[in-house]
Write a protein that holds these residues in place. Structure first.
Motif, PDB file in Angstrom:
ATOM      1  N   ALA A  14      -4.075  -7.183 -25.887  1.00 49.44           N
ATOM      2  CA  ALA A  14      -3.827  -8.579 -25.520  1.00 49.44           C
ATOM      3  C   ALA A  14      -3.054  -9.317 -26.600  1.00 49.44           C
ATOM      4  N   ILE A  15      -3.447  -9.141 -27.866  1.00 44.30           N
ATOM      5  CA  ILE A  15      -2.754  -9.829 -28.957  1.00 44.30           C
ATOM      6  C   ILE A  15      -1.300  -9.390 -29.047  1.00 44.30           C
ATOM      7  N   GLU A  16      -1.067  -8.092 -28.925  1.00 47.94           N
ATOM      8  CA  GLU A  16       0.297  -7.602 -29.109  1.00 47.94           C
ATOM      9  C   GLU A  16       1.184  -7.872 -27.898  1.00 47.94           C
ATOM     10  N   SER A  60      -9.427   6.790 -18.987  1.00 51.82           N
ATOM     11  CA  SER A  60     -10.351   6.734 -17.857  1.00 51.82           C
ATOM     12  C   SER A  60     -11.774   6.418 -18.300  1.00 51.82           C
ATOM     13  N   GLY A  61     -12.071   6.652 -19.573  1.00 54.35           N
ATOM     14  CA  GLY A  61     -13.424   6.410 -20.070  1.00 54.35           C
ATOM     15  C   GLY A  61     -13.547   5.188 -20.932  1.00 54.35           C
ATOM     16  N   ALA A  62     -12.483   4.391 -21.014  1.00 49.69           N
ATOM     17  CA  ALA A  62     -12.514   3.168 -21.818  1.00 49.69           C
ATOM     18  C   ALA A  62     -12.467   1.973 -20.886  1.00 49.69           C
ATOM     19  N   GLU A  63     -13.499   1.167 -20.921  1.00 49.51           N
ATOM     20  CA  GLU A  63     -13.596  -0.007 -20.054  1.00 49.51           C
ATOM     21  C   GLU A  63     -14.122  -1.162 -20.896  1.00 49.51           C
ATOM     22  N   PRO A  64     -13.517  -2.342 -20.797  1.00 54.06           N
ATOM     23  CA  PRO A  64     -14.014  -3.459 -21.610  1.00 54.06           C
ATOM     24  C   PRO A  64     -15.416  -3.892 -21.221  1.00 54.06           C
ATOM     25  N   LEU A  65     -16.243  -4.130 -22.220  1.00 51.57           N
ATOM     26  CA  LEU A  65     -17.554  -4.732 -21.987  1.00 51.57           C
ATOM     27  C   LEU A  65     -17.364  -6.169 -21.521  1.00 51.57           C
ATOM     28  N   PRO A  66     -18.384  -6.770 -20.914  1.00 55.63           N
ATOM     29  CA  PRO A  66     -18.251  -8.178 -20.519  1.00 55.63           C
ATOM     30  C   PRO A  66     -17.812  -9.083 -21.675  1.00 55.63           C
ATOM     31  N   ALA A  67     -18.371  -8.860 -22.866  1.00 57.12           N
ATOM     32  CA  ALA A  67     -17.986  -9.680 -24.015  1.00 57.12           C
ATOM     33  C   ALA A  67     -16.535  -9.437 -24.407  1.00 57.12           C
ATOM     34  N   ARG A 116     -14.151  -8.449 -22.333  1.00 54.24           N
ATOM     35  CA  ARG A 116     -13.321  -9.050 -21.285  1.00 54.24           C
ATOM     36  C   ARG A 116     -13.165 -10.552 -21.522  1.00 54.24           C
ATOM     37  N   ALA A 117     -14.271 -11.203 -21.921  1.00 58.31           N
ATOM     38  CA  ALA A 117     -14.210 -12.639 -22.205  1.00 58.31           C
ATOM     39  C   ALA A 117     -13.297 -12.913 -23.400  1.00 58.31           C
ATOM     40  N   TYR A 118     -13.358 -12.063 -24.407  1.00 58.23           N
ATOM     41  CA  TYR A 118     -12.504 -12.190 -25.593  1.00 58.23           C
ATOM     42  C   TYR A 118     -11.034 -12.063 -25.201  1.00 58.23           C
ATOM     43  N   TYR A 159     -13.639 -15.630 -34.042  1.00 56.36           N
ATOM     44  CA  TYR A 159     -14.784 -15.036 -34.739  1.00 56.36           C
ATOM     45  C   TYR A 159     -15.993 -14.946 -33.808  1.00 56.36           C
ATOM     46  N   ASP A 160     -16.225 -15.993 -33.036  1.00 59.17           N
ATOM     47  CA  ASP A 160     -17.375 -15.999 -32.136  1.00 59.17           C
ATOM     48  C   ASP A 160     -17.244 -14.911 -31.073  1.00 59.17           C
ATOM     49  N   HIS A 161     -16.052 -14.758 -30.525  1.00 60.08           N
ATOM     50  CA  HIS A 161     -15.847 -13.714 -29.518  1.00 60.08           C
ATOM     51  C   HIS A 161     -16.005 -12.322 -30.121  1.00 60.08           C
ATOM     52  N   ASN A 162     -15.458 -12.131 -31.307  1.00 57.32           N
ATOM     53  CA  ASN A 162     -15.622 -10.840 -31.974  1.00 57.32           C
ATOM     54  C   ASN A 162     -17.092 -10.554 -32.237  1.00 57.32           C
ATOM     55  N   GLY A 163     -17.830 -11.584 -32.659  1.00 55.46           N
ATOM     56  CA  GLY A 163     -19.257 -11.418 -32.890  1.00 55.46           C
ATOM     57  C   GLY A 163     -20.008 -11.068 -31.617  1.00 55.46           C
ATOM     58  N   ALA A 164     -19.595 -11.648 -30.483  1.00 52.17           N
ATOM     59  CA  ALA A 164     -20.256 -11.341 -29.211  1.00 52.17           C
ATOM     60  C   ALA A 164     -20.031  -9.885 -28.815  1.00 52.17           C
TER      61      ALA A 164
END
Length: 317
Positions: free
Chosen positions: A65-67, A107-114, A116-118, A208-213
């Protein structure tokens, strides 16, 4: 901070001061449970390579996302001074994940809910150049600082030589210290008014908060999945590419989404399997429990066959 104080303090110093407490408490699982968190376990050698891999996989989505935002803003006058090819991490993460999870790693990498929010927040914030700068600064300068200790610990604990921890190698940067000083000087010279600078600082804190989550969600599940990430990736790839129709039947039946028009398996652990079903214009996450806890790879196929058979019967097929 008053306007007079802000004017007397360099902008990079203002960011560091505002974010110091967030930086200190970045691994929230350690504080919340009074047990070692993910970072602690990495440094003391008790973090399994599987949990390290799962953490690495979540970072892929953040840097993607950043890049993507950096590519889009490469010619923007505010963002351009902070878009550095030598900082890009996505290709290194991809190489590491191929090494750790095999060629079917995606195929085995899926974002966690946290996660995805980040990612959603990065995409939203980067609609403005200052939002991109906030997220890029938070991640990349962290990689050049504490991230170097993470890389050393990973190489020491898991015996990596290159791939596996190449994410932490900045071969295009001769002196991280000098590079960080130049980056901060660019922050000090950024062409933003005080309101925009205040929003940038707030966005750094939010990053920072999102990374912490994300760390907290990962920390809550350390050691809980008995299956290696490479096994998860291989089976998910097989289901999604060789048995896509069967995967859809399972989501329509056992997953309770008869209206789904497409589906994919996104992961599994000892208690159940995770899927994403396409319903209308959105993808809906689904969780389907196994009939009993599983611990061995050989147990997965019979459970998937059972789910398919029962789902087919349920759907009247």
């Amino acid at each position: 901070m008053s306007a007079d104080t802000a004017a007397a303090t360099s902008f990079s110093a203002r960011i560091r001061e505002a974010s110091w407490s967030r930086h200190q408490g970045l691994d929230p699982s350690a504080e919340a449970t009074r047990e070692p968190g993910l970072f602690d376990r990495l440094f003391d050698g008790t973090l399994s390579v599987d949990d390290y891999t799962r953490w690495h996989a979540q970072q892929f989505f953040v840097y993607e996302a950043i890049e993507a935002a950096g590519d889009r803003l490469a010619d923007d006058p505010v963002a351009r001074p902070f878009v550095f090819a030598e900082l890009a991490r996505r290709h290194s993460i991809e190489a590491d994940l191929r090494f750790l999870m095999g060629p079917k790693w995606r195929s085995g990498a899926e974002p966690l809910p946290a996660t995805r929010a980040y990612v959603d927040r990065i995409t939203e914030a980067a609609a403005e150049p200052a939002g991109y700068v906030a997220h890029a600064y938070t991640r990349y300068l962290g990689d050049l600082s504490g991230g170097q200790a993470f890389g050393k610990a990973a190489r020491r604990n898991y015996g990596f030589d290159g791939e596996g921890a190449s994410f932490y190698d900045f071969t295009g940067i001769g002196s991280p210290k000098a590079f960080k000083a130049e980056y901060r000087s660019r922050l000090d010279a950024i062409d933003l008014d005080e309101d925009a600078k205040a929003r940038l600082v707030d966005e750094v804190l939010l990053a920072y908060d999102h990374n912490g989550a994300v760390l907290s969600e990962l920390g809550a599940n350390l050691g809980r999945n008995p299956f290696e990430p490479k096994v998860v990736a291989a089976i998910c790839h097989h289901m999604n590419h060789d048995h896509a129709a069967d995967t859809l039947v399972i989501c329509r039946g056992a997953g309770g989404r008869p209206e789904a028009h497409a589906a994919r398996m996104t992961g599994f652990d000892g208690d159940g399997a995770d899927f994403a079903a396409s319903v209308g214009d959105e993808e809906v996450p689904l969780r389907v429990d196994w009939a009993r806890p599983l611990t061995e790879r050989a147990e997965v196929r019979p459970e998937i066959v059972r789910l398919f058979t029962e789902s087919k019967e349920q759907l009247g097929g």
